[in-house]
Design an enzyme around this catalytic site. Structure first.
Site, PDB file in Angstrom:
ATOM      1  N   ASN A  16      52.429  52.485  22.213  1.00 19.13           N
ATOM      2  CA  ASN A  16      51.925  53.784  23.803  1.00 19.13           C
ATOM      3  C   ASN A  16      51.764  52.721  25.355  1.00 19.13           C
ATOM      4  O   ASN A  16      52.115  52.439  26.220  1.00 19.13           O
ATOM      5  CB  ASN A  16      50.890  54.305  22.688  1.00 19.13           C
ATOM      6  CG  ASN A  16      51.118  55.505  22.244  1.00 19.13           C
ATOM      7  OD1 ASN A  16      51.999  56.609  23.647  1.00 19.13           O
ATOM      8  ND2 ASN A  16      50.896  55.546  21.546  1.00 19.13           N
ATOM      9  N   LEU A  88      34.801  52.179  18.584  1.00 18.19           N
ATOM     10  CA  LEU A  88      34.034  53.541  19.371  1.00 18.19           C
ATOM     11  C   LEU A  88      33.838  52.245  20.879  1.00 18.19           C
ATOM     12  O   LEU A  88      33.235  51.216  21.092  1.00 18.19           O
ATOM     13  CB  LEU A  88      32.701  53.828  19.304  1.00 18.19           C
ATOM     14  CG  LEU A  88      33.145  54.796  17.981  1.00 18.19           C
ATOM     15  CD1 LEU A  88      31.086  54.968  16.777  1.00 18.19           C
ATOM     16  CD2 LEU A  88      33.196  56.067  18.429  1.00 18.19           C
ATOM     17  N   HIS A 105      45.492  61.211  20.587  1.00 16.17           N
ATOM     18  CA  HIS A 105      45.232  61.057  18.973  1.00 16.17           C
ATOM     19  C   HIS A 105      46.413  62.169  18.749  1.00 16.17           C
ATOM     20  O   HIS A 105      47.057  63.160  19.604  1.00 16.17           O
ATOM     21  CB  HIS A 105      43.979  62.001  19.351  1.00 16.17           C
ATOM     22  CG  HIS A 105      43.781  61.539  17.422  1.00 16.17           C
ATOM     23  ND1 HIS A 105      42.874  61.121  16.817  1.00 16.17           N
ATOM     24  CD2 HIS A 105      43.849  63.172  16.240  1.00 16.17           C
ATOM     25  CE1 HIS A 105      43.396  61.403  15.626  1.00 16.17           C
ATOM     26  NE2 HIS A 105      43.448  62.592  15.505  1.00 16.17           N
ATOM     27  N   ASP A 146      37.249  60.947  19.060  1.00 17.59           N
ATOM     28  CA  ASP A 146      37.492  62.237  19.227  1.00 17.59           C
ATOM     29  C   ASP A 146      36.546  63.065  19.509  1.00 17.59           C
ATOM     30  O   ASP A 146      37.631  64.665  19.589  1.00 17.59           O
ATOM     31  CB  ASP A 146      38.710  62.494  18.151  1.00 17.59           C
ATOM     32  CG  ASP A 146      39.673  61.453  17.487  1.00 17.59           C
ATOM     33  OD1 ASP A 146      39.941  60.591  18.210  1.00 17.59           O
ATOM     34  OD2 ASP A 146      39.390  61.367  16.184  1.00 17.59           O
ATOM     35  N   GLU A 175      54.051  60.958  22.666  1.00 17.60           N
ATOM     36  CA  GLU A 175      53.079  60.157  22.830  1.00 17.60           C
ATOM     37  C   GLU A 175      53.993  59.484  23.984  1.00 17.60           C
ATOM     38  O   GLU A 175      53.124  59.001  25.000  1.00 17.60           O
ATOM     39  CB  GLU A 175      52.555  59.515  21.901  1.00 17.60           C
ATOM     40  CG  GLU A 175      51.932  59.696  20.835  1.00 17.60           C
ATOM     41  CD  GLU A 175      50.321  58.742  19.796  1.00 17.60           C
ATOM     42  OE1 GLU A 175      50.290  58.360  20.187  1.00 17.60           O
ATOM     43  OE2 GLU A 175      50.776  58.968  18.243  1.00 17.60           O
TER      44      GLU A 175
HETATM   45  C1  GRF Z   1      48.995  56.469  18.145  1.00 19.65           C
HETATM   46  O1  GRF Z   1      49.289  57.093  17.004  1.00 19.65           O
HETATM   47  C2  GRF Z   1      48.301  56.818  19.150  1.00 19.65           C
HETATM   48  O2  GRF Z   1      48.179  57.890  19.389  1.00 19.65           O
HETATM   49  C3  GRF Z   1      46.760  56.477  17.962  1.00 19.65           C
HETATM   50  O3  GRF Z   1      47.242  55.660  17.472  1.00 19.65           O
HETATM   51  C4  GRF Z   1      48.718  54.876  17.622  1.00 19.65           C
HETATM   52  C5  GRF Z   1      48.877  53.881  17.917  1.00 19.65           C
HETATM   53  O4  GRF Z   1      50.097  53.491  18.138  1.00 19.65           O
HETATM   54  N1  GRF Z   1      45.493  56.192  19.075  1.00 19.65           N
HETATM   55  P1  GRF Z   1      50.557  52.360  18.869  1.00 19.65           P
HETATM   56  O5  GRF Z   1      50.166  50.614  18.578  1.00 19.65           O
HETATM   57  O6  GRF Z   1      50.317  52.546  20.927  1.00 19.65           O
HETATM   58  O7  GRF Z   1      52.139  52.149  19.093  1.00 19.65           O
END
Ligand code: GRF
Length: 195
Positions: A16, A88, A105, A146, A175
């Site tokens: 991400n 956190l 999330h 969350d 995502e």
């Molecule tokens: C993703 O599924 C995100 O939603 C969650 O942790 C994961 C991270 O994946 N919070 P990456 O490290 O971005 O590949």
């Protein structure tokens, strides 16, 4: 006009983070100032390097005693983006960036969220509960896991033939497609929001 400056926090792979770095690579209003990780082995750090985004690692003490917060201030960070970040966020950072910390999330919160709900566990629970749809939630960050205000959700189907891994792949694609766009809209609209 000065650009808004993002700090990305990532603990793991950072796919991400990479999607966000790419999206804002040549953006007129928003830039990625740095990537921070609590894990020196995180592949996210390699990804930052690849795009010449400065990066730093930190310990829990540095996070909690305000040192990390100081770095953010010194680099004129305006918004904090969590992308696969597992700790956190301490009070000192929350109060420095009110309504200016976002997280993603990989489920439709409030379902399948909370402490311990991360990674493949989420998709395993979705499959076990025989849900017909799942998706992603982008939300503001507060002192609980969350539970911050939901900013956007995007859904996808859960097929009867899905296992957790297949579902996880489908959700991760969502995502990468939507998180950068939601960040863009959130940052842009926060300019008129009081701190
Ligand atoms: C993703 O599924 C995100 O939603 C969650 O942790 C994961 C991270 O994946 N919070 P990456 O490290 O971005 O590949």
């Amino acid at each position: 006009m000065k650009k808004s400056r993002l700090a990305i926090f990532a603990s793991g792979s950072g796919s991400n983070a990479e999607a966000i770095i790419k999206y804002f690579g040549n953006h007129p209003q928003i830039e990625v100032a740095l990537l921070l990780s609590n894990n020196a082995q995180a592949y996210a750090l390699e990804r930052a390097k690849k795009y010449n985004v400065p990066s730093k690692t930190f310990t829990k003490t540095q996070f909690q005693n305000g040192e990390v917060n100081q770095w953010l201030k010194e680099l004129n960070v305006t918004h904090v983006v969590l992308a696969g970040f597992l700790w956190l966020v301490p009070e000192i950072v929350l109060t420095t960036f009110p309504h200016r910390i976002i997280n993603i999330h990989p489920s439709l919160l409030p379902k399948f969220g909370g402490k311990g709900m991360h990674g493949h566990k989420i998709h395993e629970a979705v499959v076990a509960a025989q849900e017909t749809e799942t998706g992603i939630t982008m939300h503001e960050v507060n002192e609980h896991y969350d539970e911050g205000k939901i900013l956007a959700q995007v859904k996808c189907a859960v097929l009867p033939t899905d296992d957790a891994a297949m579902l996880g792949e489908r959700v991760l694609k969502l995502e990468h497609e939507y998180y950068p766009k939601v960040i863009e809209a959130w940052v842009t609209s926060s300019a008129d929001r009081p701190r």
